[in-house]
Design a protein around this motif. Sequence first.
Motif, PDB file in Angstrom:
ATOM      1  N   GLU A  36       0.796  -1.133   0.021  1.00 41.17           N
ATOM      2  CA  GLU A  36      -0.313  -0.055  -0.222  1.00 41.17           C
ATOM      3  C   GLU A  36       0.913   1.468   0.055  1.00 41.17           C
ATOM      4  OE1 GLU A  36      -3.396   2.428   0.124  1.00 41.17           O
ATOM      5  OE2 GLU A  36      -3.187   0.393  -0.395  1.00 41.17           O
ATOM      6  N   ALA A  37       2.140   1.423   0.968  1.00 44.06           N
ATOM      7  CA  ALA A  37       2.809   2.538   0.751  1.00 44.06           C
ATOM      8  C   ALA A  37       3.534   2.727  -0.479  1.00 44.06           C
ATOM      9  CB  ALA A  37       3.883   2.317   1.896  1.00 44.06           C
ATOM     10  N   LYS A  38       3.618   2.015  -1.472  1.00 44.70           N
ATOM     11  CA  LYS A  38       4.140   2.277  -2.762  1.00 44.70           C
ATOM     12  C   LYS A  38       3.113   3.346  -3.532  1.00 44.70           C
ATOM     13  CE  LYS A  38       7.403  -1.578  -3.933  1.00 44.70           C
ATOM     14  NZ  LYS A  38       7.599  -2.529  -4.802  1.00 44.70           N
ATOM     15  N   PHE A  39       1.945   2.826  -3.477  1.00 43.80           N
ATOM     16  CA  PHE A  39       1.024   3.477  -4.124  1.00 43.80           C
ATOM     17  C   PHE A  39       0.973   5.281  -3.602  1.00 43.80           C
ATOM     18  CE2 PHE A  39      -0.653  -0.759  -4.723  1.00 43.80           C
ATOM     19  CZ  PHE A  39      -0.479  -0.943  -6.072  1.00 43.80           C
ATOM     20  N   GLU A  40       1.048   5.092  -2.140  1.00 42.74           N
ATOM     21  CA  GLU A  40       1.094   6.443  -1.516  1.00 42.74           C
ATOM     22  C   GLU A  40       2.129   7.253  -1.810  1.00 42.74           C
ATOM     23  OE1 GLU A  40       0.596   5.553   2.581  1.00 42.74           O
ATOM     24  OE2 GLU A  40      -1.589   4.631   2.327  1.00 42.74           O
ATOM     25  N   GLU A  41       3.326   6.516  -1.892  1.00 45.39           N
ATOM     26  CA  GLU A  41       4.667   7.188  -2.220  1.00 45.39           C
ATOM     27  C   GLU A  41       4.673   7.664  -3.982  1.00 45.39           C
ATOM     28  OE1 GLU A  41       8.276   9.276  -1.080  1.00 45.39           O
ATOM     29  OE2 GLU A  41       6.796   7.967   0.231  1.00 45.39           O
ATOM     30  N   THR A  42       3.984   6.955  -4.725  1.00 46.61           N
ATOM     31  CA  THR A  42       3.965   7.271  -5.985  1.00 46.61           C
ATOM     32  C   THR A  42       3.203   8.579  -6.044  1.00 46.61           C
ATOM     33  OG1 THR A  42       3.926   4.884  -6.794  1.00 46.61           O
ATOM     34  CG2 THR A  42       3.205   6.564  -8.279  1.00 46.61           C
ATOM     35  N   ALA A  43       2.196   8.796  -5.439  1.00 46.56           N
ATOM     36  CA  ALA A  43       1.176   9.808  -5.617  1.00 46.56           C
ATOM     37  C   ALA A  43       1.940  11.199  -5.140  1.00 46.56           C
ATOM     38  CB  ALA A  43       0.134   9.719  -4.812  1.00 46.56           C
ATOM     39  N   ARG A  44       2.749  10.663  -3.759  1.00 42.62           N
ATOM     40  CA  ARG A  44       3.446  12.136  -3.326  1.00 42.62           C
ATOM     41  C   ARG A  44       4.593  12.286  -4.435  1.00 42.62           C
ATOM     42  NH1 ARG A  44       4.948   9.463   0.767  1.00 42.62           N
ATOM     43  NH2 ARG A  44       3.029   9.909   2.145  1.00 42.62           N
ATOM     44  N   VAL A  45       5.478  11.666  -4.962  1.00 42.30           N
ATOM     45  CA  VAL A  45       6.546  11.951  -5.884  1.00 42.30           C
ATOM     46  C   VAL A  45       5.891  12.771  -7.026  1.00 42.30           C
ATOM     47  CG1 VAL A  45       8.149  11.051  -7.504  1.00 42.30           C
ATOM     48  CG2 VAL A  45       7.978  10.004  -5.092  1.00 42.30           C
ATOM     49  N   LEU A  46       5.011  12.137  -7.613  1.00 44.56           N
ATOM     50  CA  LEU A  46       4.144  12.972  -8.828  1.00 44.56           C
ATOM     51  C   LEU A  46       3.753  14.323  -8.272  1.00 44.56           C
ATOM     52  CD1 LEU A  46       1.891  10.064 -10.222  1.00 44.56           C
ATOM     53  CD2 LEU A  46       3.909  11.096 -11.314  1.00 44.56           C
ATOM     54  N   ARG A  47       3.335  14.514  -7.047  1.00 54.33           N
ATOM     55  CA  ARG A  47       3.034  16.059  -6.509  1.00 54.33           C
ATOM     56  C   ARG A  47       4.427  16.789  -6.228  1.00 54.33           C
ATOM     57  NH1 ARG A  47      -0.559  13.132  -3.078  1.00 54.33           N
ATOM     58  NH2 ARG A  47       0.900  13.261  -1.454  1.00 54.33           N
ATOM     59  N   MET A  48       5.381  16.083  -6.187  1.00 57.19           N
ATOM     60  CA  MET A  48       6.838  16.792  -6.038  1.00 57.19           C
ATOM     61  C   MET A  48       7.238  17.508  -7.428  1.00 57.19           C
ATOM     62  SD  MET A  48       9.052  14.167  -3.736  1.00 57.19           S
ATOM     63  CE  MET A  48      10.443  14.935  -4.371  1.00 57.19           C
ATOM     64  N   PHE A  49       6.842  16.851  -8.405  1.00 53.56           N
ATOM     65  CA  PHE A  49       7.133  17.480  -9.739  1.00 53.56           C
ATOM     66  C   PHE A  49       5.824  17.682 -10.564  1.00 53.56           C
ATOM     67  CE2 PHE A  49      10.646  14.721  -8.181  1.00 53.56           C
ATOM     68  CZ  PHE A  49      11.472  15.496  -8.421  1.00 53.56           C
ATOM     69  N   PRO A  50       5.008  18.683 -10.437  1.00 59.77           N
ATOM     70  CA  PRO A  50       3.712  18.994 -11.100  1.00 59.77           C
ATOM     71  C   PRO A  50       4.149  19.035 -12.413  1.00 59.77           C
ATOM     72  CG  PRO A  50       4.534  20.832  -9.557  1.00 59.77           C
ATOM     73  CD  PRO A  50       5.532  19.637  -9.263  1.00 59.77           C
ATOM     74  N   GLY A  51       5.075  19.741 -13.073  1.00 62.35           N
ATOM     75  CA  GLY A  51       5.081  20.037 -14.291  1.00 62.35           C
ATOM     76  C   GLY A  51       5.810  18.885 -15.141  1.00 62.35           C
ATOM     77  N   GLU A  52       6.081  17.835 -14.527  1.00 62.45           N
ATOM     78  CA  GLU A  52       7.098  16.843 -15.320  1.00 62.45           C
ATOM     79  C   GLU A  52       6.074  15.823 -15.785  1.00 62.45           C
ATOM     80  OE1 GLU A  52      10.119  16.997 -16.012  1.00 62.45           O
ATOM     81  OE2 GLU A  52      11.347  17.916 -14.523  1.00 62.45           O
ATOM     82  N   GLN A  53       6.438  15.180 -16.942  1.00 64.68           N
ATOM     83  CA  GLN A  53       5.747  14.102 -17.541  1.00 64.68           C
ATOM     84  C   GLN A  53       6.497  12.748 -16.912  1.00 64.68           C
ATOM     85  OE1 GLN A  53       5.572  15.119 -21.651  1.00 64.68           O
ATOM     86  NE2 GLN A  53       3.530  14.506 -21.564  1.00 64.68           N
ATOM     87  N   ALA A  54       5.860  11.800 -16.604  1.00 64.08           N
ATOM     88  CA  ALA A  54       6.263  10.673 -15.654  1.00 64.08           C
ATOM     89  C   ALA A  54       5.955   9.367 -16.581  1.00 64.08           C
ATOM     90  CB  ALA A  54       5.851  10.626 -14.318  1.00 64.08           C
ATOM     91  N   VAL A  55       6.882   8.483 -16.445  1.00 61.85           N
ATOM     92  CA  VAL A  55       6.534   7.082 -16.769  1.00 61.85           C
ATOM     93  C   VAL A  55       6.811   6.282 -15.460  1.00 61.85           C
ATOM     94  CG1 VAL A  55       7.390   5.082 -18.045  1.00 61.85           C
ATOM     95  CG2 VAL A  55       7.721   7.207 -18.972  1.00 61.85           C
ATOM     96  N   LEU A  56       6.064   5.259 -15.112  1.00 61.03           N
ATOM     97  CA  LEU A  56       5.442   4.577 -14.057  1.00 61.03           C
ATOM     98  C   LEU A  56       6.166   2.925 -14.432  1.00 61.03           C
ATOM     99  CD1 LEU A  56       4.274   7.127 -12.790  1.00 61.03           C
ATOM    100  CD2 LEU A  56       2.671   5.630 -12.030  1.00 61.03           C
ATOM    101  N   PHE A  57       7.129   2.502 -14.004  1.00 61.09           N
ATOM    102  CA  PHE A  57       7.530   1.198 -14.356  1.00 61.09           C
ATOM    103  C   PHE A  57       7.167   0.221 -13.452  1.00 61.09           C
ATOM    104  CE2 PHE A  57      10.998   4.353 -16.050  1.00 61.09           C
ATOM    105  CZ  PHE A  57      10.780   4.230 -17.357  1.00 61.09           C
TER     106      PHE A  57
END
Length: 484
Positions: free
Chosen positions: A337-358
Amino acid sequence: MPSVRTTLRLPPLVVAPSIAFRAGLAILRGVPAARAPDWLRHDPRLDALVAAGARYPDLRDWALAHDIPEATSASNVFEAPLLDPRTPREAQQEAVTRWMAAGQRGSVVLPTGAGKTLVALLAIQRTGTNACIIVPTRALVSQWFTQLADAFGAEHIGAFYGDEKEVRALTVTTYHSAFTLLERHGARFTLLICDEVHHLADSATGEARTRLDALLIAPAPHRLGLTATYPDGQDSWLVRALGPVVYRRSIGEMTDAELARFAIERRYVDLSPSERARYDAESERFETYAEQSQWRTQADSPDIAWKLFAASARRSPAARRALRAFRERERVVRMAEAKFEETARVLRMFPGEQAVLFCGGTDVAMEVSRRLAIPLIAASTPASERHAILHAMRDGTLRAVASVKVLDEGWDVPNAKLGIVLGDSTRGGARQHTQRLGRLLRRQGDQVASLFELVAAGTWEFFASQKRGAAVRKVADSQLGFGL
């Protein structure tokens, strides 16, 4: 007076000396074995001397020296101009020059994002001959077809795989379909270009993989291999089929000058109490069986030992329960569960970046896609939908995409400079990790690529992350860091 029967004896049929390529074979007719090269063997079905098709250039040279003609020959000259407007970088130009100097045989090793496709286009232009381009997946067939059509004109490009069987001057195929194409039409191609040649590494037992069979029957004298992760130490058959590495640059050597600078951070997350209880219980069940059965000591190689254990699960209920426990333990880590929460947190850290989730599995990708409303690309994603998602990433209308292996290699997502690793499918495989990092390294101004690894603390994933980290140690200046 008895009649006398006479037998008419005809002189033996004389076959004029000639050479030909047919059905994957180099064929010599009309020459006694004693006068022919010693690497030819007599085939009673053809009543001719034959060798694997890859020896046809050698046979042609021998025949030319002995004034023996080709039974059939066709022009393989390709004269279409290169329309690609890009100016080749220094590494790309040097790679082609080195390859030409090596007799137009060998592999070029460049990081993902360094422009290996342009190296191939320049090689086609420099040789001026028809080419067969071999790739590992159908998705890459589409990508190569598009790039070749843009570079030389769609009228010159064919595709040979599945139900598509159009052969033209430049033809793209898969490793699966290449044998059939080259067996039937191999004489049409003077140049072979093999993308992602790490798929042709020696097998675990040191033998050639079946994918190499197509190269062994092809008569093309000129061969180019491309990869970002060359299989050093497992390339004996690859060197025979394509030639040695003729040019190599690492990520570290090209960072700043030709690739984006990058930063890597490993973030540890904790399992929840219930997840930890399940992980510990399944681990104990699996390890108890491993100690009792001693299956890890049944072979010298860990890979072979694992295969023997997995095979025993078909016969033994105890082994089957242990294998089930192993898979459940993997699932707990994968779906923490913590992985999904941390993923959302990282995306919020970089609001202007396009991302690939591997992602390490389809279940993870589907869950993160559902929670964060992010499109998913997996092996089952239709080609039209896949192209639409990647097009939206390129034009900036899509923020992120989740991927299961499909985006690990071959595909370009040039605008994405943020990567999040939620798991891998190789338990710390260096090659997969390097390929994933390479998705982010295509230079876009002064942007820095960021790769976050999310690791479940206190689990087997910690050791897998250590193995992954060894894959990206740079040989030049030190990489950026976030304090770790």
